[in-house]
Enzyme design. Structure first.
Site, PDB file in Angstrom:
ATOM      1  N   HIS A 424      39.803  23.690-176.906  1.00 53.62           N
ATOM      2  CA  HIS A 424      39.567  22.258-176.692  1.00 53.62           C
ATOM      3  C   HIS A 424      39.413  21.535-178.022  1.00 53.62           C
ATOM      4  O   HIS A 424      40.025  20.472-178.235  1.00 53.62           O
ATOM      5  CB  HIS A 424      38.313  22.060-175.836  1.00 53.62           C
ATOM      6  N   GLU A 425      38.592  22.102-178.908  1.00 53.58           N
ATOM      7  CA  GLU A 425      38.361  21.433-180.189  1.00 53.58           C
ATOM      8  C   GLU A 425      39.637  21.349-181.009  1.00 53.58           C
ATOM      9  O   GLU A 425      39.984  20.297-181.549  1.00 53.58           O
ATOM     10  CB  GLU A 425      37.271  22.169-180.970  1.00 53.58           C
ATOM     11  N   HIS A 428      42.107  18.614-180.281  1.00 53.41           N
ATOM     12  CA  HIS A 428      41.905  17.290-180.880  1.00 53.41           C
ATOM     13  C   HIS A 428      42.754  17.144-182.136  1.00 53.41           C
ATOM     14  O   HIS A 428      43.327  16.082-182.393  1.00 53.41           O
ATOM     15  CB  HIS A 428      40.432  17.069-181.219  1.00 53.41           C
TER      16      HIS A 428
END
Length: 629
Positions: A424-425, A428
């Site tokens: 998820h990170e 970004h």
């Protein structure tokens, strides 16, 4: 976990509510709501079907793809002045991507962008536009402004920045910027540059763009050029050998056991391996794609921080979820983070996140893009708990991931061992580098665009964890292990069943927080994922198999066209525009073979043909094109 938005992290919602937010991030702790400073969402997007109906646009096909794109901008807004941003490239699908920044009186309009996608035939494929078309102010007004130190102090006061400026001096650089010397409290010297921005009411404002990296937040603050007490908008870049690890596809310790892998890198994506940058070979968790270390005090130093070192390159360390305290398994934590981030780098590379597209590498090996920007990977970061975040500056500057300890279980749980959080990170970084071009990571700053930034992270994390026997009836919660809650950290788990997850496009009308909005977007993409798997099957291996550049299965095909859609969509897109970009991505990749599967997925969740964006009153639609009925 924001790439470009509020420096909040993975957890922003209490466990079973969708309207309330749990603020996190340094500025929230100081009582500053960065959501109130978001840039307005003003982009339009002309999809490939609309382009095909415009003969004037189709006639633009002479010269290079950059020339054709430039002609389109001049044709669309003849009175505009602009510059070509130096990050254009041709992607693996054959589409050329060209990015333009509007200029007025010789200054950038920082949120006025034009992106053009050019087909393999040399003709315009699609384009996005947020150029300002109002009255142009007199050039003489650009000389009537405060000095940059006043602007820095204005940002410091309004946003309660921990930056001391009493001894600050400003020095002009050859890039039209001012660099501040004599400050303290920021990770690097703050800078300021005079730019315009388009305000929410459509008018133009002359501002100082003040850049400050304070760790938990990496801010571009647009301070009014005459009234330094007024901050118009803010962009935040933060959004947060052998290896014994949980294998790729194992989301967390509940799903499998650790194994030892030898030389797990993919050489086409990592030609220097994971432990070399082409100039130097390392015997630690450092290489071309990332540098992983322990950061228990939460500080900004990383080069001299502790990381495991193995002269025989055996990164094999003890760990079990019952071990406590976390420092007793630091080596295993750093190794797992290094493995997960590098594996994801290699997967994204095969899907199209390459050097010229702005990926994260020290050396780009003459393949385009800007180097010197691996990801700084902080394990057991002491600057927070129960969260994670990622900072995404423009291409050529390192990304930064902070992974925290989660304290909702006894013993505490380390986020590095939940791959979905790492994915998820890192996503970004992917979405911010692709949307609007690698040199502009300010293009996911609106409520819907920022929400999609969160949703893409959840989508890729969920797609990677799919198991062999999963079906469209399989339900996945986000970060259930780390948060010690079966329901995870989102309002609803990801499911194609309305009784389990009822979210639709019009749900966004009641939402005002990016993680909540992102849950709606990721729910739609989960529908898309299963429509394509049902049509093309599912490859359960760790990487896609391609035929003529197209993944042969539905899972990796979905991941591919969603990624390609990011390259195509305009700066600060809304849901409707991002949907159209995915449809256009499929048309560019497969000739539109999956048009109906895509439409059906979005229409099920009210983003059908009649869906309309209005930030205060979105209109839902379950209609699909006639040929898909």
């Amino acid at each position: 976990m924001h790439g470009l938005l509020l420096a909040a992290g993975l957890l922003s919602l209490p466990l079973y509510t969708i309207a309330h937010t749990q603020p996190s991030g340094a500025l929230s702790r100081r009582g500053v709501d960065l959501d109130a400073y978001r840039l307005p969402e003003k982009s339009s997007y002309t999809n490939t079907n609309d382009v095909q109906e415009n003969s004037a646009i189709l006639s633009l096909n002479a010269g290079s793809y950059v020339d054709v794109a430039t002609k389109l901008v001049k044709q669309t807004i003849p009175s505009a002045t602009f510059r070509v941003v130096d990050d254009h490239y041709i992607s693996d699908t054959g589409l050329g991507h060209v990015y333009f920044r509007q200029t007025i009186n010789g200054l950038d309009v920082d949120n006025a962008d034009f992106n053009v996608n050019v087909g393999k035939d040399g003709k315009i494929f699609s384009f996005g536009n947020s150029f300002y078309t109002g009255k142009v102010p007199s050039a003489s007004l650009t000389r009537d402004h405060s000095d940059p130190i006043q602007a820095l102090n204005g940002a410091r006061k309004a946003l309660k920045l921990p930056v001391k400026t009493e001894k600050a001096t400003a020095r002009a650089t050859n890039r039209g910027e001012y660099m501040f010397k004599g400050t303290s409290g920021a990770l690097s010297e703050p800078t300021a540059k005079l730019v315009y921005i388009v305000k929410d009411d459509g008018s133009l404002a002359l501002t100082w763009r003040v850049e400050t990296d304070i760790g938990d937040n990496w801010l571009l603050s647009y301070v009014d050029a005459k009234d330094s007490d007024k901050v118009h908008n803010v962009v935040d870049y933060v959004a947060h050998a052998t290896y014994q690890v949980y294998p790729w596809g194992i989301n967390d310790p509940t799903e499998g056991s650790r194994q030892v892998f030898k030389d797990p890198w993919e050489l086409p994506a990592s030609p220097f391996t994971w432990i070399s940058d082409g100039r130097q070979n390392y015997t630690t968790t450092r290489g071309n794609n990332g540098i992983a270390q322990n950061n228990p005090d939460g500080g900004t130093e990383y080069l001299n921080n502790y990381r495991p070192n193995s002269r025989n390159l055996r990164f094999e360390y003890r760990y079990s979820p019952s071990m406590n305290p976390p420092k007793s398994y630091t080596n295993a934590s750093i190794t797992q983070l290094f493995y997960s981030a590098n594996t994801y780098h290699d997967l994204l590379y095969t899907l199209g996140f390459t050097e010229e597209a702005g990926n994260f590498q020290v050396s780009n090996g003459n393949r385009g893009g800007k180097g010197n920007d691996y990801v700084i990977l902080n394990a057991q970061d002491g600057s927070g708990t129960n969260n994670a975040n990622f900072a995404t500056p423009p291409d050529g500057r390192p990304g930064r991931m902070r992974m925290y300890i989660w304290t909702r279980a006894n013993p505490p749980r380390d986020g590095c061992f939940e791959a979905g959080i790492v994915i998820h990170e890192y996503t970004h970084g992917l979405s911010n580098r692709l949307t609007g071009g690698p040199d502009n990571t300010r293009c996911l700053n609106g409520l819907e665009s920022g929400g999609m930034g969160e949703g893409w992270g959840d989508f890729y994390a969920t797609a990677v964890r799919l198991k062999r026997n999963d079906t469209r009836n399989t339900v996945y919660a986000k970060s259930a292990w780390a948060s010690n809650n079966p329901g995870g950290v989102r309002a609803y788990p990801y499911s194609t069943d309305f009784e389990i997850n009822p979210l639709t496009y019009t749900s966004v009308n009641q939402l005002n927080e990016v993680h909540a909005v992102g849950t709606v977007w990721a729910t739609m993409l989960y529908e898309l994922l299963w429509n394509l798997i049902d049509k093309h099957g599912k490859n359960d291996g760790p990487k896609p198999v391609f035929r003529d550049g197209v993944p042969t299965d539905g899972k990796y095909l979905a991941m591919k066209i969603v990624l390609d859609g990011m390259k195509i969509q305009p700066c600060n897109p809304n849901f409707v525009q991002a949907r159209d970009a995915i449809l256009d991505a499929d048309k560019a990749l497969t000739g539109g073979e999956n048009k109906c599967e895509i439409w059906t997925a979005f229409a099920k969740r009210e983003l059908g043909t009649g869906a309309r964006y209005n930030r205060n009153n979105r209109t839902g639609s379950k209609e699909v094109p006639n040929e898909c009925k």
